[in-house]
Motif scaffolding. Sequence first.
Motif, PDB file in Angstrom:
ATOM      1  N   MET A   1       8.851 163.762 -14.791  1.00  6.50           N
ATOM      2  CA  MET A   1       9.138 163.617 -13.374  1.00  6.50           C
ATOM      3  C   MET A   1      10.352 164.430 -12.943  1.00  6.50           C
ATOM      4  N   GLN A   2      10.228 165.115 -11.813  1.00  4.86           N
ATOM      5  CA  GLN A   2      11.374 165.778 -11.215  1.00  4.86           C
ATOM      6  C   GLN A   2      11.804 164.973  -9.992  1.00  4.86           C
ATOM      7  N   ALA A   3      13.105 165.021  -9.694  1.00  4.67           N
ATOM      8  CA  ALA A   3      13.633 164.154  -8.641  1.00  4.67           C
ATOM      9  C   ALA A   3      14.505 164.922  -7.663  1.00  4.67           C
ATOM     10  N   ASN A   4      14.437 164.497  -6.397  1.00  3.69           N
ATOM     11  CA  ASN A   4      15.352 164.924  -5.349  1.00  3.69           C
ATOM     12  C   ASN A   4      16.663 164.145  -5.480  1.00  3.69           C
ATOM     13  N   LEU A   5      17.758 164.731  -5.031  1.00  4.35           N
ATOM     14  CA  LEU A   5      19.060 164.051  -5.058  1.00  4.35           C
ATOM     15  C   LEU A   5      19.617 163.903  -3.643  1.00  4.35           C
TER      16      LEU A   5
ATOM     17  N   GLN B   1      14.698 173.094  -6.265  1.00  5.18           N
ATOM     18  CA  GLN B   1      15.519 173.117  -7.482  1.00  5.18           C
ATOM     19  C   GLN B   1      15.955 171.685  -7.770  1.00  5.18           C
ATOM     20  N   MET B   2      15.165 171.022  -8.622  1.00  3.62           N
ATOM     21  CA  MET B   2      15.206 169.581  -8.744  1.00  3.62           C
ATOM     22  C   MET B   2      15.929 169.139 -10.021  1.00  3.62           C
ATOM     23  N   LEU B   3      16.183 167.827 -10.088  1.00  6.94           N
ATOM     24  CA  LEU B   3      16.604 167.233 -11.359  1.00  6.94           C
ATOM     25  C   LEU B   3      15.352 166.974 -12.202  1.00  6.94           C
ATOM     26  N   VAL B   4      15.315 167.529 -13.411  1.00  4.10           N
ATOM     27  CA  VAL B   4      14.209 167.256 -14.335  1.00  4.10           C
ATOM     28  C   VAL B   4      14.592 166.024 -15.157  1.00  4.10           C
ATOM     29  N   THR B   5      13.823 164.943 -15.024  1.00 10.04           N
ATOM     30  CA  THR B   5      14.165 163.673 -15.674  1.00 10.04           C
ATOM     31  C   THR B   5      13.345 163.453 -16.950  1.00 10.04           C
ATOM     32  N   ASN B   6      13.720 162.418 -17.694  1.00 13.35           N
ATOM     33  CA  ASN B   6      12.971 162.048 -18.896  1.00 13.35           C
ATOM     34  C   ASN B   6      11.844 161.058 -18.611  1.00 13.35           C
TER      35      ASN B   6
END
Lengths: 256, 256
Positions: A27-31, A242-247
């Motif tokens: 999952m990628q996330a917006n901040l 340009q997202m946060l790549v999560t675990n």
Amino acid sequence: MQTPEQVREYARSHDMATTAGHARGFMQANLLAVPQEYAFDFLLFAQRNPKPCPIVGVLEAGQYTSELLPGGDIRTDIPAYRVFENGEHTATLADATSYYTPDMVSFLIGCSFTFETALQDNGIEVAHIAQQRNVPMFKTTIPTTPAGVFSGPMVVSMRPIPAAQVSDAVRITSRYPSVHGAPVHVGDPAAIGIENLNRPDFGDPGEVPEGCLPVFWACGVTPQAIVMESKPRLAITHAPGQMLVTNARDQDFLIP
Amino acid sequence: MQTPEQVREYARSHDMATTAGHARGFMQANLLAVPQEYAFDFLLFAQRNPKPCPIVGVLEAGQYTSELLPGGDIRTDIPAYRVFENGEHTATLADATSYYTPDMVSFLIGCSFTFETALQDNGIEVAHIAQQRNVPMFKTTIPTTPAGVFSGPMVVSMRPIPAAQVSDAVRITSRYPSVHGAPVHVGDPAAIGIENLNRPDFGDPGEVPEGCLPVFWACGVTPQAIVMESKPRLAITHAPGQMLVTNARDQDFLIP
């Protein structure tokens, strides 16, 4: 195959035009990060607007890592950050540490990249991925439900879908309610205040080929439009695409 | 057929042992109200524990009505309220107005009555409804994810389900993620710290007939267990089984 850790480490010290296609299946996330004084208002805003603002994690004041980014740091692991002061976009940075005062609360918001993988896996082509571009995003006349100091327009992303596959696209994405879920609008862009599909407010222009309908999903860039309108004294966001790549795994967000 | 307005008006001035079965098809909600100083922590707790605490509405400080209870008043329209002071249950009241200081924020939390209607509509008998009793609820050893001052054990509700229908019960309830969703545990009560199904912590005792398994769902009474453990200076809740009857339709919470 890259791991989420590898992408985050790379993003710490390199430019990346987009994180799309990296660490596929994760999952990628917006901040959106705001000072504590705005935290209740924004969390309530998200609760009232779950389609554009599905919260997938919150880092409390002074917390910079979590199980979504083990060993990572929210202040450095996104390729590019945007700083907003009193609603004005005042800086774009590769490292947000200097702006991250200890009272900043970080909200991680689901991203449509998750359901794009599911669309592809079900035989629906995602045009902007095929073209290696960023998805086109538009401010609309669809209002959000205000909460405290926060209010403003919904931002949507647009994907052209062949008429025969619109029904499948609705069905598939509706099973991911935590990552924007089913479309908010199908067809006529003017009906939601979009004048020209070739002039997106964020991302790259998108064409709608003959035989396709433009399909619009609520977008995690909405908080940036809300910040511009509501003018908190400070806000830090990712740069669109340009997202946060999560675990976390995309599959974890599939319902039922 | 009663309307939600009729049930709320009746509840304002009459005793009702339970709201179960009233205004069928309309969503019933759990209540937790806390002073503003605890509001961010509790909303974050709910975000981190969506199965026991699915928020379906929030009334901000000084707000006593909303589109979920048009014309109603959150301080009077629940048949019975519980007051907790520093974690102690100090009063049970038919009208909570005298405790509702202007800084109270009211959280409305989804209730499993919604998916019980769906279970019945799909041919699965709900034992406690057939017996006109309240559902049995238990504190468990399943921890919640803490947030700010709030932490404590998950409370679950138990329904006996015939072995051949367990799969259907999982599938049907998973489609209602905003009202507790799929079960958190199937079978052995001891594995989640429940010693005796005949001694529930809340509600009425439940039997598990031969050929049935006990099936456990996350429960909206969890906030009451959390309040007992976390001891905020003031909290107001509904009395278990005596819910707020809202104007939202159960069907609105069906996904996909």
